[in-house]
Design an enzyme around this catalytic site. Structure first.
Site, PDB file in Angstrom:
ATOM      1  N   PHE A 198     -23.561 -29.922  30.861  1.00  0.00           N
ATOM      2  CA  PHE A 198     -23.406 -29.924  29.325  1.00  0.00           C
ATOM      3  C   PHE A 198     -23.576 -28.775  28.626  1.00  0.00           C
ATOM      4  CE2 PHE A 198     -23.414 -31.481  25.901  1.00  0.00           C
ATOM      5  CZ  PHE A 198     -22.450 -32.613  25.286  1.00  0.00           C
ATOM      6  N   VAL A 199     -22.556 -27.935  28.008  1.00  0.00           N
ATOM      7  CA  VAL A 199     -22.641 -26.425  27.689  1.00  0.00           C
ATOM      8  C   VAL A 199     -22.505 -26.924  26.660  1.00  0.00           C
ATOM      9  CG1 VAL A 199     -22.421 -23.630  27.237  1.00  0.00           C
ATOM     10  CG2 VAL A 199     -22.955 -25.000  29.882  1.00  0.00           C
TER      11      VAL A 199
ATOM     12  N   HIS B 256     -26.135 -27.099  17.014  1.00  0.00           N
ATOM     13  CA  HIS B 256     -26.416 -27.212  15.498  1.00  0.00           C
ATOM     14  C   HIS B 256     -25.650 -27.989  14.512  1.00  0.00           C
ATOM     15  CE1 HIS B 256     -30.104 -25.981  17.718  1.00  0.00           C
ATOM     16  NE2 HIS B 256     -29.811 -24.388  17.427  1.00  0.00           N
TER      17      HIS B 256
ATOM     18  N   GLY C  38     -23.745 -30.895  16.081  1.00  0.00           N
ATOM     19  CA  GLY C  38     -23.207 -32.151  16.112  1.00  0.00           C
ATOM     20  C   GLY C  38     -21.727 -32.122  16.842  1.00  0.00           C
ATOM     21  N   HIS C  39     -21.555 -30.889  17.200  1.00  0.00           N
ATOM     22  CA  HIS C  39     -20.358 -30.647  18.716  1.00  0.00           C
ATOM     23  C   HIS C  39     -20.974 -31.319  19.271  1.00  0.00           C
ATOM     24  CE1 HIS C  39     -17.532 -29.100  16.073  1.00  0.00           C
ATOM     25  NE2 HIS C  39     -18.288 -28.325  15.589  1.00  0.00           N
ATOM     26  N   GLY C  40     -22.369 -31.067  19.934  1.00  0.00           N
ATOM     27  CA  GLY C  40     -22.647 -31.857  21.781  1.00  0.00           C
ATOM     28  C   GLY C  40     -22.605 -33.161  21.740  1.00  0.00           C
ATOM     29  N   SER C  41     -23.302 -33.816  20.827  1.00  0.00           N
ATOM     30  CA  SER C  41     -23.365 -35.190  20.278  1.00  0.00           C
ATOM     31  C   SER C  41     -21.934 -35.715  20.122  1.00  0.00           C
ATOM     32  CB  SER C  41     -23.914 -35.696  18.824  1.00  0.00           C
ATOM     33  OG  SER C  41     -25.536 -35.244  18.756  1.00  0.00           O
TER      34      SER C  41
ATOM     35  N   GLU D 267     -28.500 -36.235  35.081  1.00  0.00           N
ATOM     36  CA  GLU D 267     -28.746 -35.091  36.190  1.00  0.00           C
ATOM     37  C   GLU D 267     -29.852 -34.230  35.792  1.00  0.00           C
ATOM     38  OE1 GLU D 267     -27.781 -32.074  39.774  1.00  0.00           O
ATOM     39  OE2 GLU D 267     -26.790 -32.869  38.340  1.00  0.00           O
TER      40      GLU D 267
END
Length: 403
Positions: free
Chosen positions: A247-248, A255, A257-260, A282
């Site tokens: 996950f990158v 910071h 909100g794009h990861g969420s 994993e």
């Protein structure tokens, strides 16, 4: 051996930049937006340059890795003030890990970027999209709205907003294998312990996040934001357990909100597939575990998975039914239930507080059973209490993040 002045930090020497066509870069109207085209450094380079993350034999070494912002077609340039005969072969080392095209040179790279801006389209199936205000559209308040959608997944937004799209691919998706070879270097540079996938393992699935902006003439231009890889395992008695492996999100998009958003899109996609029974992760890093807890906890609260009448202890049958319904891995679901119960807990209610404490400690005892059996009973109690305190502290942090 080269002297100290010829030793360079490989993390500092490597400069990465996603390059947009001049017309698209000119549309970035705020410092925050212009930062999307800034130069940034990797978090790790030891998979390429060794554990010390040092490059020897150069003065004023600068390694420039420029990539077309959508297709990630790369240009590698190495600059330095002085080089020893015994210097490390920087280009040769990087060529082992980069999918370089010898036809791309410093002189023709700008034309490659321009061509790719108008021709590149994400491969695969669009599974989700959302929008954010651009610097130009934010605050206009004119109320003029349009659909920011394509191939079925829609996002509402003000005219001029930026769309973000999540695309699903597999190895046999046309164009994906070549694109993945260009983006996989980010796994080495930003995931500790990350490694390249074996392309002969056919079951891998991928979800990739792109920023999409529209030019005045209506042309859509895509820019890479990040991606995740998932592997399906057999789940008894039938079906699959989907394991999130890599996950990158690239530094210019962190910071925000794009990861969420990407994680939520993955979870929604898993929930939409009847053959997938569970989503697991994993070996998550601490940062990703925080992101996962925040997203999963918000999901639990928004969907009222635990009603106001439920208190510790909870029936195992209820736990199993709800976990399967929401396709959450066993340990993660237990942790989420404990977080929600802590949120409702009245510490002044001694019986409820005791029941909650026993619920958490019982799970921790089972999880750490082998380790606890190696120490005395008194040490066991002390260790369990200390672990309980750390867990509650982590839960309180997660609850503050969704308050």
């Amino acid at each position: 051996m080269a002297g100290v002045e010829y030793a360079t930090s490989s993390n500092n020497a490597l400069n990465i930049r996603l390059v947009r066509a001049p017309e698209d870069e000119a549309e970035l109207a705020s410092d925050e937006e212009r930062a999307l085209t800034s130069t940034w450094h990797p978090a790790f380079t030891y998979p390429i340059f060794g554990e010390e993350e040092k490059i020897y034999g150069y003065q004023d070494l600068k390694i420039k890795l420029s990539m077309a912002s959508g297709s990630l077609k790369p240009l590698l340039e190495v600059e330095y003030a002085k080089k020893l005969d015994s210097a490390d072969d920087v280009e040769e080392k990087l060529k082992e890990f980069l999918s370089l095209d010898s036809a791309i040179t410093p002189s023709n790279f700008p034309s490659v970027v321009e061509s790719e801006a108008t021709s590149f389209r994400p491969p695969g199936e669009l599974i989700h999209s959302y929008s954010r205000p651009s610097a130009k559209s934010e605050g206009k308040g004119k109320g003029k709205r349009r659909r920011l959608d394509e191939a079925g997944a829609a996002a509402e937004g003000e005219e001029g907003d930026v769309a973000y799209e999540v695309w699903k691919t597999e190895w046999d998706t046309p164009g994906w294998r070549e694109l993945h070879r260009r983006m996989q270097v980010f796994v080495l540079l930003f995931i500790e312990g990350g490694s390249y996938l074996q392309e002969d393992e056919d079951a891998w699935e991928f979800v990739t996040l792109y920023e999409r902006r529209s030019r005045p003439d209506g042309t859509n231009v895509y820019h890479f934001v990040g991606y995740s890889s998932l592997y399906p395992f057999y789940h008894y008695p039938s079906g699959k357990r989907m394991r999130l492996s890599q996950f990158v999100i690239l530094p210019p998009y962190q910071h925000q909100g794009h990861g969420s958003a990407l994680y939520r899109a993955i979870r929604a996609h898993v929930l939409s597939r009847p053959e997938v029974a569970e989503l697991s992760v994993e070996d998550p890093s601490e940062a990703f575990e925080d992101l996962r807890d925040r997203c999963d906890l918000r999901y639990m609260l928004d969907n009222a998975v635990i009603g106001p009448e439920l208190k510790a202890p909870l029936e195992k049958g209820w736990m199993d039914a709800q976990r399967k319904k929401h396709k959450i891995a066993n340990r993660q679901f237990a942790r989420l239930v404990e977080m929600v119960l802590l949120r409702k807990l009245d510490p002044k209610n001694k019986p409820e507080a005791r029941a909650y404490r026993l619920l958490v400690k019982e799970r921790l005892y089972r999880f750490n059973y082998e380790l606890l059996m190696q120490i005395s009973k008194d040490e066991r109690k002390e260790q369990l209490q200390a672990t309980y305190g750390n867990v509650i502290e982590g839960y309180q942090r997660a609850l503050r993040m969704v308050a």
